[in-house]
Design a protein around this motif. Structure first.
Motif, PDB file in Angstrom:
ATOM      1  N   PHE B  30      -2.151  -2.352 -19.669  1.00 12.63           N
ATOM      2  CA  PHE B  30      -1.316  -3.250 -20.453  1.00 12.63           C
ATOM      3  C   PHE B  30      -1.739  -4.681 -20.157  1.00 12.63           C
ATOM      4  O   PHE B  30      -1.907  -5.061 -19.002  1.00 12.63           O
ATOM      5  CB  PHE B  30       0.151  -3.065 -20.068  1.00 12.63           C
ATOM      6  CG  PHE B  30       0.671  -1.708 -20.429  1.00 12.63           C
ATOM      7  CD1 PHE B  30       0.821  -1.349 -21.749  1.00 12.63           C
ATOM      8  CD2 PHE B  30       1.002  -0.791 -19.454  1.00 12.63           C
ATOM      9  CE1 PHE B  30       1.303  -0.094 -22.099  1.00 12.63           C
ATOM     10  CE2 PHE B  30       1.497   0.464 -19.798  1.00 12.63           C
ATOM     11  CZ  PHE B  30       1.645   0.812 -21.116  1.00 12.63           C
ATOM     12  N   ARG B 181       8.965  11.522 -22.334  1.00 17.81           N
ATOM     13  CA  ARG B 181       9.953  10.581 -22.861  1.00 17.81           C
ATOM     14  C   ARG B 181      10.816  10.081 -21.712  1.00 17.81           C
ATOM     15  O   ARG B 181      11.283  10.873 -20.887  1.00 17.81           O
ATOM     16  CB  ARG B 181      10.851  11.253 -23.889  1.00 17.81           C
ATOM     17  CG  ARG B 181      10.237  11.322 -25.284  1.00 17.81           C
ATOM     18  CD  ARG B 181      11.238  11.902 -26.242  1.00 17.81           C
ATOM     19  NE  ARG B 181      10.960  11.473 -27.611  1.00 17.81           N
ATOM     20  CZ  ARG B 181      11.882  11.409 -28.561  1.00 17.81           C
ATOM     21  NH1 ARG B 181      13.141  11.705 -28.306  1.00 17.81           N
ATOM     22  NH2 ARG B 181      11.559  11.024 -29.772  1.00 17.81           N
ATOM     23  N   ILE B 194      13.670   4.146 -25.837  1.00 14.16           N
ATOM     24  CA  ILE B 194      12.955   5.365 -25.459  1.00 14.16           C
ATOM     25  C   ILE B 194      11.497   4.964 -25.271  1.00 14.16           C
ATOM     26  O   ILE B 194      10.932   4.255 -26.105  1.00 14.16           O
ATOM     27  CB  ILE B 194      13.071   6.453 -26.553  1.00 14.16           C
ATOM     28  CG1 ILE B 194      14.543   6.776 -26.836  1.00 14.16           C
ATOM     29  CG2 ILE B 194      12.316   7.716 -26.134  1.00 14.16           C
ATOM     30  CD1 ILE B 194      14.754   7.684 -28.049  1.00 14.16           C
ATOM     31  N   SER B 196       7.601   6.266 -24.645  1.00 17.77           N
ATOM     32  CA  SER B 196       6.591   7.308 -24.538  1.00 17.77           C
ATOM     33  C   SER B 196       5.492   6.765 -23.640  1.00 17.77           C
ATOM     34  O   SER B 196       5.577   5.635 -23.135  1.00 17.77           O
ATOM     35  CB  SER B 196       6.042   7.662 -25.921  1.00 17.77           C
ATOM     36  OG  SER B 196       5.348   6.553 -26.452  1.00 17.77           O
ATOM     37  N   LEU B 197       4.464   7.554 -23.448  1.00 16.04           N
ATOM     38  CA  LEU B 197       3.406   7.174 -22.518  1.00 16.04           C
ATOM     39  C   LEU B 197       2.859   5.776 -22.809  1.00 16.04           C
ATOM     40  O   LEU B 197       2.586   5.000 -21.885  1.00 16.04           O
ATOM     41  CB  LEU B 197       2.282   8.208 -22.607  1.00 16.04           C
ATOM     42  CG  LEU B 197       1.228   8.146 -21.522  1.00 16.04           C
ATOM     43  CD1 LEU B 197       1.842   8.419 -20.162  1.00 16.04           C
ATOM     44  CD2 LEU B 197       0.132   9.149 -21.815  1.00 16.04           C
ATOM     45  N   ASP B 198       2.712   5.463 -24.083  1.00 16.53           N
ATOM     46  CA  ASP B 198       2.101   4.182 -24.440  1.00 16.53           C
ATOM     47  C   ASP B 198       2.965   2.983 -24.104  1.00 16.53           C
ATOM     48  O   ASP B 198       2.518   1.847 -24.209  1.00 16.53           O
ATOM     49  CB  ASP B 198       1.777   4.167 -25.937  1.00 16.53           C
ATOM     50  CG  ASP B 198       0.709   5.171 -26.271  1.00 16.53           C
ATOM     51  OD1 ASP B 198      -0.467   4.850 -26.140  1.00 16.53           O
ATOM     52  OD2 ASP B 198       1.069   6.303 -26.634  1.00 16.53           O
ATOM     53  N   PHE B 199       4.233   3.222 -23.756  1.00 15.84           N
ATOM     54  CA  PHE B 199       5.137   2.110 -23.457  1.00 15.84           C
ATOM     55  C   PHE B 199       5.543   2.053 -21.998  1.00 15.84           C
ATOM     56  O   PHE B 199       6.393   1.261 -21.629  1.00 15.84           O
ATOM     57  CB  PHE B 199       6.411   2.222 -24.300  1.00 15.84           C
ATOM     58  CG  PHE B 199       6.185   1.961 -25.752  1.00 15.84           C
ATOM     59  CD1 PHE B 199       6.107   0.669 -26.220  1.00 15.84           C
ATOM     60  CD2 PHE B 199       6.021   3.006 -26.632  1.00 15.84           C
ATOM     61  CE1 PHE B 199       5.893   0.420 -27.550  1.00 15.84           C
ATOM     62  CE2 PHE B 199       5.805   2.763 -27.970  1.00 15.84           C
ATOM     63  CZ  PHE B 199       5.735   1.470 -28.435  1.00 15.84           C
ATOM     64  N   LEU B 200       4.931   2.917 -21.166  1.00 25.20           N
ATOM     65  CA  LEU B 200       5.405   2.996 -19.784  1.00 25.20           C
ATOM     66  C   LEU B 200       4.820   1.880 -18.925  1.00 25.20           C
ATOM     67  O   LEU B 200       4.242   2.126 -17.865  1.00 25.20           O
ATOM     68  CB  LEU B 200       5.089   4.367 -19.190  1.00 25.20           C
ATOM     69  CG  LEU B 200       6.107   5.438 -19.557  1.00 25.20           C
ATOM     70  CD1 LEU B 200       5.730   6.752 -18.908  1.00 25.20           C
ATOM     71  CD2 LEU B 200       7.514   5.039 -19.164  1.00 25.20           C
ATOM     72  N   PRO B 202       5.859  -0.727 -16.462  1.00 24.11           N
ATOM     73  CA  PRO B 202       7.075  -0.981 -15.684  1.00 24.11           C
ATOM     74  C   PRO B 202       7.622  -2.392 -15.870  1.00 24.11           C
ATOM     75  O   PRO B 202       8.838  -2.599 -15.771  1.00 24.11           O
ATOM     76  CB  PRO B 202       6.635  -0.734 -14.240  1.00 24.11           C
ATOM     77  CG  PRO B 202       5.171  -0.574 -14.258  1.00 24.11           C
ATOM     78  CD  PRO B 202       4.734  -0.285 -15.646  1.00 24.11           C
ATOM     79  N   ARG B 203       6.753  -3.343 -16.183  1.00 24.24           N
ATOM     80  CA  ARG B 203       7.237  -4.717 -16.424  1.00 24.24           C
ATOM     81  C   ARG B 203       8.138  -4.749 -17.652  1.00 24.24           C
ATOM     82  O   ARG B 203       9.147  -5.444 -17.705  1.00 24.24           O
ATOM     83  CB  ARG B 203       6.064  -5.681 -16.626  1.00 24.24           C
ATOM     84  CG  ARG B 203       5.078  -5.736 -15.478  1.00 24.24           C
ATOM     85  CD  ARG B 203       3.840  -6.514 -15.882  1.00 24.24           C
ATOM     86  NE  ARG B 203       3.273  -5.987 -17.121  1.00 24.24           N
ATOM     87  CZ  ARG B 203       2.475  -6.669 -17.920  1.00 24.24           C
ATOM     88  NH1 ARG B 203       2.139  -7.919 -17.632  1.00 24.24           N
ATOM     89  NH2 ARG B 203       2.004  -6.126 -19.017  1.00 24.24           N
ATOM     90  N   LEU B 204       7.733  -3.961 -18.668  1.00 21.03           N
ATOM     91  CA  LEU B 204       8.498  -3.929 -19.903  1.00 21.03           C
ATOM     92  C   LEU B 204       9.829  -3.212 -19.693  1.00 21.03           C
ATOM     93  O   LEU B 204      10.881  -3.672 -20.155  1.00 21.03           O
ATOM     94  CB  LEU B 204       7.639  -3.236 -20.963  1.00 21.03           C
ATOM     95  CG  LEU B 204       8.178  -3.170 -22.381  1.00 21.03           C
ATOM     96  CD1 LEU B 204       7.036  -3.382 -23.364  1.00 21.03           C
ATOM     97  CD2 LEU B 204       8.831  -1.835 -22.652  1.00 21.03           C
TER      98      LEU B 204
END
Lengths: 438, 220
Positions: B30, B181, B194, B196-200, B202-204
């Protein structure tokens, strides 16, 4: 933030591909869809075709048609199911939810959204629900278009508005079970919403695509209902109508849903395709009216830029590029042009200098193109909009399936949608029964 | 019974991989400025469903009881997973470290990792997972497993968490296929995001947690 976070951030983009294997032992996919969904990495079983109804043809209704593309099947290259919605709505685009169990399709004229159950019987999708509140819930957005999967929700682009039927519009968000969440209006000159405006901000919309690791959302622009429901020939002769086409691509802060920069991309930039490579920070779009490939990219200074990188055919002939499909390895871009019925294939290994490597006439008109995730199969349909399709004998309406060997197309099947009395085939999405097997 | 060595092993592998990576280069990572908490909206997506589970001591726990008055991050995994669960768990561990280091966060945040593989992931296995992953300083991270299959099915259905059995039960990456999820749940038991993998990132997720805590603080 601890060390694991640093590790995770570096690793996770590449690991995104793991999602493909994490969901099911499947299989293949066209390369035009949300990265948040399971991919079919091998052979697809079905092509779902969202099809415009034609008055007096068959049942006259918009429908979701299933084409069997299983090699060796007795019904290979045939229509095996059809799910009519009981009305004509100017069927156009659609997309799966993130769990790929439902297929959302939309009608540009009636602003209805149709949700099909794909998982119960993947060969025979069933209409699960119709969402009727798009205009009212969104505060006046008209013409739901692309349905783009986010985790647990759908991001619908709109093409128009209830106020004047022009191109000013918004992105509209729903939960996967069809509850309205929010409308995000496009930046305009009067209300740029904090975005940096390169030249113009017209507020138009068409496609939407996200690059999660850059927190970047791109939207493109087309035209409003007053144009897309008009007769194509009359519109071309109407100078005022021809002024009402979008000329912007907007870069958004995706997580905050806030527009950051409005690029000037004249000539109705339509489909957007982000590159897939974990270090590829660029996307392609093509402009319908100026016939160019544009690149939106992160430059060496860390700034997002937009520039035209190639012509598609002879722009002065207005070949009208419509759909594009970028291969999973980011090397090959298929470009359909409606007016000459051709597909042109570009080597985009250097995204700043695409080179055409092949062209083939698919029919007297052609619109959508979808390739499988493994790049070996390519499908084409014909219809652009009911009032924009060619007339008389030129009104080809088909789906054609081809194999692609990396150099040329090899025809596998054609289904004539006029002869089958099905209507005008538009967007395609690929399905596989193994995605739902247990 | 097998101890949950695989997830931890993979986490350590990831750790080792980072040590040899060029710190100035972030392939696939990211790469953006994390959002500023409280500057954006997280519209409620749905009520967060209730259900009962077993905690790592074998005690029965209600999901709604665990949500009360806390911002919850809920992750469904199984410890035999060799695909994406280790990444989800690494993100949870990251959040756990961050909450342990911030008293405001540790007072307001509860992390819950729940297994959907009760055949293998007994309370004892989840306890071993907890021992391997928790940092000594006391931030709140619970490890749950299903009480029974019927209750598990209800919870998975309510959260749209798909879990399928793979055709090959001896698949080296584990016998179950699933989407990863992770759910962000507010103090009023509503799902607010929610991942998914593409949003994991941790800062977000932390920015979202803080956004909900700011929202909660503004109400009082």
């Amino acid at each position: 933030m601890g060390t694991v976070g640093g590790v995770l951030r570096r690793f996770i983009g590449a690991a995104g591909l793991l999602l493909a294997t994490a969901v099911a032992p499947a299989v293949a996919d066209e390369t035009c869809m949300s990265p948040f969904m399971p991919k079919i990495t091998g052979q697809e079983d079905y092509v779902y075709v969202w099809t415009l109804g034609v008055e007096g043809m068959g049942d006259g209704s918009d429908k979701l048609v299933t084409v069997d593309v299983r090699p060796g099947s007795a019904t290979y290259g045939k229509v095996i199911a059809s799910a009519p919605v009981g009305s004509r709505n100017e069927a156009h685009h659609g997309g799966f939810t993130d769990d790929r169990r439902y297929f959302w399709t939309s009608g540009l004229d009636t602003s209805r959204i149709f949700v099909f159950d794909i998982h119960t019987d993947p060969a025979r999708p069933k209409l699960e629900r119709t969402i009727e509140d798009f205009v009212q819930a969104s505060g006046g957005v008209v013409g739901p278009h692309g349905a783009y999967a986010l985790p647990g929700r759908m991001l619908m682009s709109g093409l128009s508005n209830a106020k004047d039927g022009g191109g000013r519009t918004a992105l509209v968000e729903y939960t996967n079970d069809g509850r309205f969440l929010a409308a995000h209006w496009m930046p305009t000159a009067e209300d740029p919403r904090g975005a940096e405006v390169e030249s113009v901000a017209d507020g138009y919309g068409y496609d939407q695509r996200v690059l999660p690791r850059r927190n970047a959302l791109l939207t493109s622009s087309f035209t409003g209902k007053s144009n897309y429901m008009m007769d194509f020939g009359e519109m071309l002769k109407d100078p005022e109508a021809m002024k009402r086409f979008g000329q912007t691509v907007v870069l958004w802060d995706f997580h905050e849903r806030k527009p950051r920069k409005v690029f000037h991309v004249p000539g109705a930039p339509l489909e957007i395709r982000w590159a897939w490579g974990p270090t590829h920070d660029y996307a392609f779009t093509t402009t319908a009216l100026t016939s160019k490939i544009w690149l939106i990219h992160l430059d060496a200074d860390g700034e997002w830029k937009a520039k035209a990188v190639a012509d598609i055919g002879n722009p002065s002939d207005i070949p009208l590029p419509v759909d594009i499909s970028l291969s999973a390895d980011d090397k090959t871009l298929f470009v359909d042009t409606f007016m000459d019925g051709k597909v042109r294939v570009f080597d985009v290994s250097d995204p700043h200098a695409p080179k055409q490597i092949y062209e083939e006439t698919i029919g007297r008109q052609v619109n959508m193109v979808s390739q499988s995730w493994d790049g070996r199969r390519v499908y084409f349909t014909t219809s652009l909009l009911a009032n924009w399709d060619k007339k008389g004998a030129d009104n080809d309406q088909f789906i054609k399936g081809y194999d692609w060997d990396g150099k040329r197309l090899h025809h596998r099947f054609t289904i004539d949608f006029n002869a089958e009395k099905l209507g005008r085939p538009h967007i395609m999405r690929l399905g596989a029964a193994s995605l739902y097997a247990n | 019974m097998r101890a949950p060595v695989l997830p931890l092993g993979l986490a350590l592998f990831l750790f080792a991989a980072s040590a040899s990576a060029d710190p100035g280069h972030h392939p696939g990572g990211f790469d953006y400025d994390p959002p500023k908490p409280g500057t954006y909206r997280l519209p409620p997506l749905a009520p967060a469903a209730d259900g009962t589970a077993l905690d790592e001591t074998g005690a029965v726990r209600g999901l709604h009881d665990l949500m009360a008055g806390k911002v919850m991050v809920l992750s469904f995994i199984y410890t035999r997973c060799g695909d994406v669960c280790p990444l989800g768990t690494a993100m949870m561990r990251d959040l756990h470290e961050a909450t342990a280091a911030d008293s405001a966060l540790s007072a307001g945040v509860r992390l819950v990792t729940m297994s959907f593989d009760p055949d293998h992931d007994t309370p004892e296995v989840m306890a071993a997972e907890a021992r391997a992953l928790r940092v000594p300083r006391g931030a709140d991270w619970r490890f749950l497993t299903a009480r029974d299959k019927g209750e598990l099915e209800k919870i998975l259905a309510a959260y749209d968490q798909r879990v399928l059995r793979k055709a090959d039960p001896d698949d080296p990456n584990g016998p179950l296929a699933h989407q990863l999820r992770v759910y962000l749940i507010d103090g009023e038991r509503r799902v607010r995001n929610i991942y998914s993998l593409d949003f994991l990132d941790p800062r977000l997720v932390l920015a979202d947690v803080r956004t909900l805590m700011l929202e909660e603080a503004a109400r009082h």
